[in-house]
Design a protein around this motif. Structure first.
Motif, PDB file in Angstrom:
ATOM      1  N   ASP A   1      33.007  31.129  42.137  1.00 33.33           N
ATOM      2  CA  ASP A   1      32.657  32.194  43.073  1.00 33.33           C
ATOM      3  C   ASP A   1      33.727  33.289  43.074  1.00 33.33           C
ATOM      4  O   ASP A   1      33.402  34.480  43.127  1.00 33.33           O
ATOM      5  CB  ASP A   1      32.478  31.611  44.472  1.00 33.33           C
ATOM      6  CG  ASP A   1      32.026  32.651  45.481  1.00 33.33           C
ATOM      7  OD1 ASP A   1      30.915  33.196  45.317  1.00 33.33           O
ATOM      8  OD2 ASP A   1      32.780  32.941  46.425  1.00 33.33           O
TER       9      ASP A   1
ATOM     10  N   LYS B   1      26.869  40.792  45.593  1.00 32.25           N
ATOM     11  CA  LYS B   1      27.892  39.768  45.741  1.00 32.25           C
ATOM     12  C   LYS B   1      27.839  39.078  47.099  1.00 32.25           C
ATOM     13  O   LYS B   1      28.665  38.235  47.395  1.00 32.25           O
ATOM     14  CB  LYS B   1      29.273  40.403  45.546  1.00 32.25           C
ATOM     15  CG  LYS B   1      29.460  40.966  44.143  1.00 32.25           C
ATOM     16  CD  LYS B   1      30.819  41.619  43.988  1.00 32.25           C
ATOM     17  CE  LYS B   1      30.986  42.203  42.596  1.00 32.25           C
ATOM     18  NZ  LYS B   1      32.282  42.870  42.421  1.00 32.25           N
TER      19      LYS B   1
ATOM     20  N   SER C   1      32.662  36.966  41.875  1.00 25.06           N
ATOM     21  CA  SER C   1      32.550  37.898  42.994  1.00 25.06           C
ATOM     22  C   SER C   1      33.827  38.696  43.237  1.00 25.06           C
ATOM     23  O   SER C   1      33.762  39.902  43.496  1.00 25.06           O
ATOM     24  CB  SER C   1      32.179  37.138  44.275  1.00 25.06           C
ATOM     25  OG  SER C   1      30.970  36.443  44.112  1.00 25.06           O
TER      26      SER C   1
ATOM     27  N   TRP D   1      26.615  32.745  43.954  1.00 28.00           N
ATOM     28  CA  TRP D   1      26.552  33.026  42.520  1.00 28.00           C
ATOM     29  C   TRP D   1      25.515  32.152  41.839  1.00 28.00           C
ATOM     30  O   TRP D   1      24.967  32.528  40.803  1.00 28.00           O
ATOM     31  CB  TRP D   1      27.923  32.821  41.875  1.00 28.00           C
ATOM     32  CG  TRP D   1      28.475  31.426  41.982  1.00 28.00           C
ATOM     33  CD1 TRP D   1      29.340  30.961  42.928  1.00 28.00           C
ATOM     34  CD2 TRP D   1      28.185  30.317  41.125  1.00 28.00           C
ATOM     35  NE1 TRP D   1      29.606  29.630  42.706  1.00 28.00           N
ATOM     36  CE2 TRP D   1      28.919  29.204  41.608  1.00 28.00           C
ATOM     37  CE3 TRP D   1      27.390  30.148  39.992  1.00 28.00           C
ATOM     38  CZ2 TRP D   1      28.869  27.957  41.003  1.00 28.00           C
ATOM     39  CZ3 TRP D   1      27.340  28.896  39.392  1.00 28.00           C
ATOM     40  CH2 TRP D   1      28.077  27.820  39.906  1.00 28.00           C
TER      41      TRP D   1
END
Length: 572
Positions: free
Chosen positions: A231, A110, A235, A114
């Motif tokens: 994102d 992460k 994440s 992405w």
């Protein structure tokens, strides 16, 4: 005479033939039939023969290290979270088996954007895609599949309507679906149609949803907000309700710049472009006024519901009319620079770059549709400018001030042109509705692009097409690096920066030759304009690919097979 058979068998029939106890054909003709009087051997308990590879008696078979399962069951190591036991008893993360051709090991941490994580998986075959890491939710069974697909399509719609490339749109949709537990998903993007298919298992029917993009608009502020939302989903593991609230908030957000600010930016863009080709202060003002009038006419046509083709026709007329007016008045003004500046504000560079990028990444249907759209818009510009030029040449056939060759050949003021290129990029940022913190980077990137182009074209004497491609490649490289640093889209850092490289002068010169009846010269100039436009698009894409290929962020690694891409067709 009597026959003697087996013990306890047999008497003969009247003819002397033992019909009831006659041996079978196998016994009669077999070479291993025992002679008369010898009993048959005992029948074995198991008549099935054993394989020569069977284990001898007394040897215990080894216990398998892992239980056998179905061939359709994914191995435990494909999740990236379940440890696979090794023969020594330790646990290592990886795959439970390795095919002969090898499996690419993908590290989906992460700490990287992405886009890199999802694009890496999209470029892998479906059967080799590992399941990315995601937050385990123990307090709920998971969101409903239709709601996840709906959210995925809504996010893809905003990205596609904002001009994002088809591959990046599919990567975003892929990441959102995986983040909410949908593993077997396949997103598809084709210009105006978005679809996504989810198959719960290999025996269940797939669930498919689609959405059509009816309206496209340029708002990079909204585009950046959607990137941040994706994102957070991929994440941070936000819930589905939080994602829906974030998406609704993005849709409610107003544009960062008012409509009058866009009109003013259109004028500044044309004024800065006119200074690139040798215009002075009066030319700057004339080009700015003509472009602002064209922008207002285009807004009026849009409010009346006219198609975009006619909006470009009416937007191209005022700058051309301003240049023709100066030429008819015999004013000491470079009328060609006024018209060229107006064309810079109308050439659809954003759609051109997106179309070529889709073609280079394998999305040929979307690329063809986008390039066809660019063709229609350019035809609209041609119609608007040619109609005005034709009228002006009919009024005065000797309009020498409309000829741009003298100004373009003699004008070479690096400081003025660098300032004009940065002003042009700044105005483009406002027209694209970019976030304010991206404006400075895009403006600086546009200045760098013009410096590189000027150095290669004017100093090194390189042809304009490769010089443009190299400058555009640096724009794409810097834009990709900035986007990776901020985990955002690369479009806000790239689209405005290529503004100074657009082929406005070549386009205008081709149109002028057509209006004057010089078809061969006009075709030659338009071919040069098309070559420069393609050089810009290819250079931007190549710079972005170089950034992804050689400057891959830590945590995205393909060990076996390298980076996936489309295979060469080899001519068939």
């Amino acid at each position: 005479m009597s026959n003697t058979g087996k013990p306890g068998e047999g008497s003969s029939d009247p003819a002397g033939t033992p019909e009831e106890h006659k041996p079978s054909s196998d016994e009669a003709h077999s070479a291993f039939t025992p002679p008369l009087g010898v009993p048959y051997p005992p029948v074995p308990e198991e008549e099935h023969p054993t394989s020569e590879f069977a284990l001898p008696e007394g040897l215990r078979p080894e216990t398998p290290t892992e239980q056998e399962g179905s061939a359709f069951t994914p191995p435990a190591g494909t999740t990236g979270q379940t440890p696979v036991p090794s023969p020594s008893g330790s646990t290592t993360a990886g795959f439970a088996f390795t095919p002969p051709h090898g499996i690419p090991i993908v590290s989906l941490t992460k700490e990287v954007p992405w886009q890199d994580r999802m694009r890496t998986m999209l470029r892998m075959p479906i059967g080799e895609r590992p399941v990315p890491e995601r937050v385990e939710r123990t307090d709920e069974s998971g969101p409903a599949v239709p709601r996840v697909l709906d959210l995925t399509l809504r996010i893809g719609e905003i990205l596609l309507a904002g001009g994002e490339g088809a591959e990046d749109v599919e990567a975003a949709m892929f990441g959102v679906a995986h983040a909410y537990g949908l593993e077997r998903v396949e997103p598809t993007v084709t210009f105006t149609l978005l679809s996504i298919s989810y198959q719960p298992s290999l025996v269940d029917d797939p669930v498919t949803a689609s959405r059509t993009v009816r309206r496209r608009g340029v708002d990079y502020n909204r585009l950046s907000a959607v990137f941040r939302l994706v994102d957070d989903i991929t994440s941070e593991g936000i819930t589905l309700e939080e994602a829906y609230r974030g998406l609704a908030e993005i849709r409610r957000n107003r544009h960062p710049y008012p409509s009058w600010g866009l009109t003013l930016a259109s004028g500044l863009l044309s004024g800065g472009a006119s200074m690139l080709v040798g215009g002075g202060l009066l030319v700057f003002i004339a080009a700015a006024v003509g472009s602002m009038l064209g922008d207002r006419l285009a807004w009026l046509a849009s409010g009346r519901g006219l198609p975009e083709f006619y909006q470009f026709v009416v937007a191209a007329m005022p700058p051309a009319a301003m240049g023709v007016a100066f030429g008819l008045l015999h004013a000491n003004v470079q009328a060609s620079a006024v018209i060229t500046g107006g064309l810079f504000a109308l050439i659809p560079g954003r759609a051109l770059v997106a179309g070529v990028q889709d073609g280079l990444t394998g999305y040929y249907i979307t690329a063809a549709a986008r390039l066809l759209e660019v063709g229609y818009l350019i035809v609209g510009i041609v119609v608007g400018v040619l109609s005005v030029l034709y009228i002006g040449l009919q009024l005065n056939p000797g309009l020498q001030r409309l000829n741009p060759e003298q100004a373009l050949a003699e004008y070479n003021e690096p400081l003025v042109q660098i300032g004009a290129s940065m002003l042009l990029a700044l105005a483009f940022c406002v027209l694209l509705q970019q976030e304010r913190h991206t404006v400075a980077f895009a403006t600086l990137n546009g200045g760098v692009a013009w410096v590189v182009y000027g150095a290669l074209d004017n100093v090194a004497g390189l042809n304009a097409v490769p010089a443009t491609a190299i400058a555009a490649g640096l724009v794409g490289l810097f834009g990709q690096l900035l986007s990776r640093y901020r985990y955002a889209s690369a479009l806000p850092y790239v689209t405005a920066a290529i503004g100074p490289l657009l082929p406005g002068s070549s386009t205008y010169f081709g149109l002028l030759n057509f209006a004057q009846g010089n078809l061969l010269d006009g075709i030659s100039s338009l071919i040069k304009a098309v070559s420069l436009a393609l050089a810009i698009a290819v250079g931007v894409n190549l710079g972005s690919e170089v950034a992804r290929l050689f400057l891959r962020a830590p945590g995205v690694e393909l060990v076996a097979g390298g980076r996936r891409a489309a295979k060469r067709t080899r001519g068939f």
